[in-house]
Scaffold this motif. Structure first.
Motif, mmCIF file in Angstrom:
data_model
loop_
_atom_site.group_PDB
_atom_site.id
_atom_site.type_symbol
_atom_site.label_atom_id
_atom_site.label_comp_id
_atom_site.label_asym_id
_atom_site.label_seq_id
_atom_site.Cartn_x
_atom_site.Cartn_y
_atom_site.Cartn_z
ATOM 1 N N GLU A 11 0.799 -1.201 0.058
ATOM 2 C CA GLU A 11 -0.065 -0.089 0.043
ATOM 3 C C GLU A 11 0.931 1.272 0.040
ATOM 4 O O GLU A 11 1.988 1.070 0.506
ATOM 5 C CB GLU A 11 -0.576 -0.172 1.240
ATOM 6 N N ASN A 12 0.324 2.194 -0.706
ATOM 7 C CA ASN A 12 1.194 3.446 -0.850
ATOM 8 C C ASN A 12 0.957 4.228 0.199
ATOM 9 O O ASN A 12 0.015 5.370 0.172
ATOM 10 C CB ASN A 12 0.923 4.182 -2.356
ATOM 11 N N ARG A 13 1.362 4.018 1.551
ATOM 12 C CA ARG A 13 0.898 4.864 2.727
ATOM 13 C C ARG A 13 2.408 4.983 3.631
ATOM 14 O O ARG A 13 3.050 4.074 3.521
ATOM 15 C CB ARG A 13 -0.091 4.044 3.726
ATOM 16 N N HIS A 16 4.778 2.148 5.429
ATOM 17 C CA HIS A 16 4.902 0.804 4.405
ATOM 18 C C HIS A 16 6.364 0.289 4.297
ATOM 19 O O HIS A 16 6.786 -0.888 4.205
ATOM 20 C CB HIS A 16 3.935 0.645 3.603
ATOM 21 N N ALA A 36 10.957 2.107 -6.761
ATOM 22 C CA ALA A 36 9.805 2.412 -6.231
ATOM 23 C C ALA A 36 9.138 3.485 -7.153
ATOM 24 O O ALA A 36 9.627 4.284 -7.364
ATOM 25 C CB ALA A 36 9.650 2.770 -4.815
ATOM 26 N N ASP A 38 5.115 5.990 -7.848
ATOM 27 C CA ASP A 38 4.109 6.213 -7.475
ATOM 28 C C ASP A 38 2.980 5.531 -8.362
ATOM 29 O O ASP A 38 2.901 6.139 -9.783
ATOM 30 C CB ASP A 38 3.964 7.842 -7.594
ATOM 31 N N THR A 39 2.167 4.747 -8.069
ATOM 32 C CA THR A 39 1.067 4.111 -8.817
ATOM 33 C C THR A 39 -0.489 4.426 -8.105
ATOM 34 O O THR A 39 -1.123 3.413 -8.632
ATOM 35 C CB THR A 39 1.627 2.545 -9.121
ATOM 36 N N ASP A 41 -2.959 4.239 -5.009
ATOM 37 C CA ASP A 41 -2.949 3.552 -3.707
ATOM 38 C C ASP A 41 -2.068 2.388 -3.290
ATOM 39 O O ASP A 41 -1.823 2.142 -2.207
ATOM 40 C CB ASP A 41 -4.585 3.132 -3.250
ATOM 41 N N TYR A 42 -1.768 1.668 -4.263
ATOM 42 C CA TYR A 42 -0.877 0.631 -4.261
ATOM 43 C C TYR A 42 0.100 0.633 -5.202
ATOM 44 O O TYR A 42 -0.109 1.160 -6.295
ATOM 45 C CB TYR A 42 -1.669 -0.763 -4.339
ATOM 46 N N GLY A 43 1.285 -0.014 -4.924
ATOM 47 C CA GLY A 43 2.371 -0.421 -6.038
ATOM 48 C C GLY A 43 3.203 -1.436 -5.615
ATOM 49 O O GLY A 43 2.932 -2.171 -4.764
#
Length: 139
Positions: A11-13, A16, A36, A38-39, A41-43
């Motif tokens: 998860e992009n939070r 994590h 990494a 930016d995609t 909410d998830y990646g």
């Protein structure tokens, strides 16, 4: 000659990435490169590490969604134009690079559709392959 890449779905939070990195640290795994992006909410974060087996065990033990794949790894010379030279060799061999990213030193990981074919075509070209053992010994 390939190295193992560990792809982790996360998860992009905030926090994590550090959870994964702490898992690696606790397992004695050294990250040699990562990618990494930016995609939303998830990646997927891709890692090249010195001990992929330990990394996977740590991730699986924590319940993380992770996958191991093989990627080519070649060493670049530390001089202007060497990245262009390697990509020109790959292009001349009609090999498509799906993505790439740099590692420690001047290594790059290349995800290609057919590693064995790419290795065979590049074996006589001016590129130096890096394997998992060489990656362990670096630095």
């Amino acid at each position: 000659m390939s190295v193992s890449q560990i792809s982790v779905f996360m998860e992009n939070r905030p926090g994590h990435m550090i959870r994964v990195l702490d898992l690696f640290k606790d397992a004695g795994v050294n990250v040699r490169g990562y990618c990494a992006s930016d995609t939303g909410d998830y990646g997927i974060v891709r890692f090249v590490v010195d001990e992929p087996e330990r990394a996977l065990l740590a991730l699986e033990g924590s319940g993380a969604a992770a996958k191991r794949t093989e990627v080519l790894c070649v060493k670049l010379g530390d001089e202007p134009g060497d990245l262009a030279r390697v990509f020109a060799v790959i292009s001349a061999c009609d090999i498509n690079v799906n993505y790439s990213y740099s590692l420690i030193s001047t290594y790059i990981a290349l995800c290609v559709d057919d590693i064995e074919r790419a290795e065979a075509l590049l074996r006589d070209q001016p590129v130096e392959f890096v394997d998992q053992q060489k990656l362990r010994e670096t630095l």
